[in-house]
Design a protein around this motif. Structure first.
Motif, PDB file in Angstrom:
ATOM      1  N   LYS A   1      -1.525  12.911   6.276  1.00 56.02           N
ATOM      2  CA  LYS A   1      -0.205  12.283   6.192  1.00 56.02           C
ATOM      3  C   LYS A   1       0.723  13.127   5.331  1.00 56.02           C
ATOM      4  O   LYS A   1       0.348  13.592   4.264  1.00 56.02           O
ATOM      5  CB  LYS A   1      -0.342  10.874   5.612  1.00 56.02           C
ATOM      6  CG  LYS A   1      -1.107   9.964   6.528  1.00 56.02           C
ATOM      7  CD  LYS A   1      -1.299   8.599   5.925  1.00 56.02           C
ATOM      8  CE  LYS A   1      -2.138   7.743   6.868  1.00 56.02           C
ATOM      9  NZ  LYS A   1      -2.476   6.466   6.259  1.00 56.02           N
TER      10      LYS A   1
ATOM     11  N   LYS B   1       7.446   8.946   6.661  1.00 56.62           N
ATOM     12  CA  LYS B   1       6.011   9.278   6.674  1.00 56.62           C
ATOM     13  C   LYS B   1       5.666   9.711   8.091  1.00 56.62           C
ATOM     14  O   LYS B   1       6.064   9.070   9.063  1.00 56.62           O
ATOM     15  CB  LYS B   1       5.194   8.053   6.262  1.00 56.62           C
ATOM     16  CG  LYS B   1       3.697   8.306   6.218  1.00 56.62           C
ATOM     17  CD  LYS B   1       2.958   7.083   5.717  1.00 56.62           C
ATOM     18  CE  LYS B   1       2.997   5.990   6.755  1.00 56.62           C
ATOM     19  NZ  LYS B   1       2.152   4.838   6.462  1.00 56.62           N
TER      20      LYS B   1
ATOM     21  N   HIS C   1       2.488   1.708  -3.368  1.00 57.26           N
ATOM     22  CA  HIS C   1       1.439   2.096  -4.317  1.00 57.26           C
ATOM     23  C   HIS C   1       1.135   3.594  -4.190  1.00 57.26           C
ATOM     24  O   HIS C   1       1.014   4.299  -5.195  1.00 57.26           O
ATOM     25  CB  HIS C   1       0.185   1.256  -4.084  1.00 57.26           C
ATOM     26  CG  HIS C   1      -0.959   1.653  -4.945  1.00 57.26           C
ATOM     27  ND1 HIS C   1      -1.025   1.321  -6.284  1.00 57.26           N
ATOM     28  CD2 HIS C   1      -2.079   2.366  -4.673  1.00 57.26           C
ATOM     29  CE1 HIS C   1      -2.143   1.816  -6.785  1.00 57.26           C
ATOM     30  NE2 HIS C   1      -2.795   2.459  -5.829  1.00 57.26           N
ATOM     31  N   ARG C   2       1.020   4.088  -2.942  1.00 56.92           N
ATOM     32  CA  ARG C   2       0.700   5.501  -2.727  1.00 56.92           C
ATOM     33  C   ARG C   2       1.861   6.419  -3.094  1.00 56.92           C
ATOM     34  O   ARG C   2       1.656   7.588  -3.406  1.00 56.92           O
ATOM     35  CB  ARG C   2       0.266   5.718  -1.279  1.00 56.92           C
ATOM     36  CG  ARG C   2      -1.070   5.064  -1.009  1.00 56.92           C
ATOM     37  CD  ARG C   2      -1.699   5.380   0.337  1.00 56.92           C
ATOM     38  NE  ARG C   2      -0.866   5.983   1.315  1.00 56.92           N
ATOM     39  CZ  ARG C   2      -0.611   5.470   2.518  1.00 56.92           C
ATOM     40  NH1 ARG C   2      -1.116   4.317   2.857  1.00 56.92           N
ATOM     41  NH2 ARG C   2       0.140   6.108   3.380  1.00 56.92           N
ATOM     42  N   LEU C   3       3.084   5.896  -3.069  1.00 63.31           N
ATOM     43  CA  LEU C   3       4.253   6.723  -3.379  1.00 63.31           C
ATOM     44  C   LEU C   3       4.733   6.606  -4.820  1.00 63.31           C
ATOM     45  O   LEU C   3       5.590   7.382  -5.251  1.00 63.31           O
ATOM     46  CB  LEU C   3       5.417   6.340  -2.447  1.00 63.31           C
ATOM     47  CG  LEU C   3       5.294   6.722  -0.993  1.00 63.31           C
ATOM     48  CD1 LEU C   3       6.451   6.143  -0.201  1.00 63.31           C
ATOM     49  CD2 LEU C   3       5.229   8.235  -0.827  1.00 63.31           C
ATOM     50  N   ARG C   4       4.217   5.655  -5.574  1.00 60.48           N
ATOM     51  CA  ARG C   4       4.783   5.323  -6.892  1.00 60.48           C
ATOM     52  C   ARG C   4       4.861   6.502  -7.853  1.00 60.48           C
ATOM     53  O   ARG C   4       5.744   6.539  -8.700  1.00 60.48           O
ATOM     54  CB  ARG C   4       4.024   4.160  -7.516  1.00 60.48           C
ATOM     55  CG  ARG C   4       2.650   4.519  -8.044  1.00 60.48           C
ATOM     56  CD  ARG C   4       1.951   3.327  -8.677  1.00 60.48           C
ATOM     57  NE  ARG C   4       0.709   3.737  -9.264  1.00 60.48           N
ATOM     58  CZ  ARG C   4      -0.441   3.823  -8.610  1.00 60.48           C
ATOM     59  NH1 ARG C   4      -0.495   3.494  -7.338  1.00 60.48           N
ATOM     60  NH2 ARG C   4      -1.532   4.224  -9.222  1.00 60.48           N
TER      61      ARG C   4
ATOM     62  N   GLU D   1      -1.241  13.774   2.005  1.00 59.41           N
ATOM     63  CA  GLU D   1      -2.548  13.125   1.895  1.00 59.41           C
ATOM     64  C   GLU D   1      -3.474  13.717   2.943  1.00 59.41           C
ATOM     65  O   GLU D   1      -3.376  13.405   4.125  1.00 59.41           O
ATOM     66  CB  GLU D   1      -2.424  11.611   2.114  1.00 59.41           C
ATOM     67  CG  GLU D   1      -1.666  10.910   1.031  1.00 59.41           C
ATOM     68  CD  GLU D   1      -1.569   9.413   1.264  1.00 59.41           C
ATOM     69  OE1 GLU D   1      -1.981   8.910   2.328  1.00 59.41           O
ATOM     70  OE2 GLU D   1      -1.050   8.724   0.370  1.00 59.41           O
TER      71      GLU D   1
ATOM     72  N   LYS E   1       4.716  14.211  -0.806  1.00 65.06           N
ATOM     73  CA  LYS E   1       3.290  13.951  -0.945  1.00 65.06           C
ATOM     74  C   LYS E   1       2.583  14.347   0.340  1.00 65.06           C
ATOM     75  O   LYS E   1       3.110  14.143   1.434  1.00 65.06           O
ATOM     76  CB  LYS E   1       3.020  12.475  -1.242  1.00 65.06           C
ATOM     77  CG  LYS E   1       1.557  12.191  -1.540  1.00 65.06           C
ATOM     78  CD  LYS E   1       1.313  10.757  -1.937  1.00 65.06           C
ATOM     79  CE  LYS E   1      -0.160  10.593  -2.296  1.00 65.06           C
ATOM     80  NZ  LYS E   1      -0.517   9.216  -2.493  1.00 65.06           N
TER      81      LYS E   1
ATOM     82  N   ASP F   1       0.825  -1.205   0.000  1.00 63.66           N
ATOM     83  CA  ASP F   1       0.000   0.000   0.000  1.00 63.66           C
ATOM     84  C   ASP F   1       0.863   1.260   0.000  1.00 63.66           C
ATOM     85  O   ASP F   1       0.609   2.193  -0.756  1.00 63.66           O
ATOM     86  CB  ASP F   1      -0.938   0.005   1.217  1.00 63.66           C
ATOM     87  CG  ASP F   1      -1.789   1.257   1.270  1.00 63.66           C
ATOM     88  OD1 ASP F   1      -2.588   1.467   0.325  1.00 63.66           O
ATOM     89  OD2 ASP F   1      -1.647   2.034   2.237  1.00 63.66           O
ATOM     90  N   LEU F   2       1.908   1.280   0.820  1.00 67.95           N
ATOM     91  CA  LEU F   2       2.791   2.442   0.882  1.00 67.95           C
ATOM     92  C   LEU F   2       3.460   2.692  -0.464  1.00 67.95           C
ATOM     93  O   LEU F   2       3.454   3.815  -0.972  1.00 67.95           O
ATOM     94  CB  LEU F   2       3.850   2.254   1.969  1.00 67.95           C
ATOM     95  CG  LEU F   2       4.910   3.347   2.063  1.00 67.95           C
ATOM     96  CD1 LEU F   2       4.289   4.681   2.464  1.00 67.95           C
ATOM     97  CD2 LEU F   2       6.006   2.940   3.035  1.00 67.95           C
TER      98      LEU F   2
END
Length: 128
Positions: free
Chosen positions: A127, A94, A41-44, A117, A115, A38-39
């Motif tokens: 975040k 993070k 994926h969110r940072l890609r 969020e 990023k 998940d991490l």
């Protein structure tokens, strides 16, 4: 990687106690651990993983009564030097918007926000 800072108790210099710690590990594509999947994926779209080594500073902290004395910052600097020596290209951290001291330390060490969020209910839980 696990780093631990220790110090002598003010009223008992012979007693050495842990006062701060940091834990980090490499993240990459593909990941097998669901939370890391998940991490990543969110940072890609914000962190380049292809052909690079990325270290994720997972968790850390300083005992409340020892904060403000530079232990966490020293561990962060030590972690950065180690990561460079080991061939890492980037360190990712993070945190939450509400952790102002942590954000201040990261800013002072020249970490950049890649990023943000936003939490729709409580901005303090957003975040960074």
């Amino acid at each position: 990687m696990i780093l631990l800072a220790t110090a002598a108790l003010p009223d008992d210099p012979g007693s050495i106690v842990p006062v701060a710690y940091k834990v980090a590990h490499e993240i990459k594509i593909p990941e097998a651990e669901p939370k890391l999947v998940d991490l990543v994926h969110r940072l890609r779209d914000f962190v380049q993983f292809e052909g690079r080594r990325v270290m994720y500073t997972w968790v850390g902290g300083t005992r409340r009564d020892w904060r403000g004395q530079g232990f966490f910052r020293a561990l962060t600097e030590q972690q950065e030097h180690w990561a460079i020596e080991q061939g890492f290209d980037e360190i990712v951290v993070k945190t939450k918007n509400r952790f102002y001291d942590m954000r201040g330390t990261l800013d002072h060490l020249r970490f950049e926000v890649v990023k943000y969020e936003r939490n729709a209910v409580d901005n303090a839980e957003s975040k960074v």
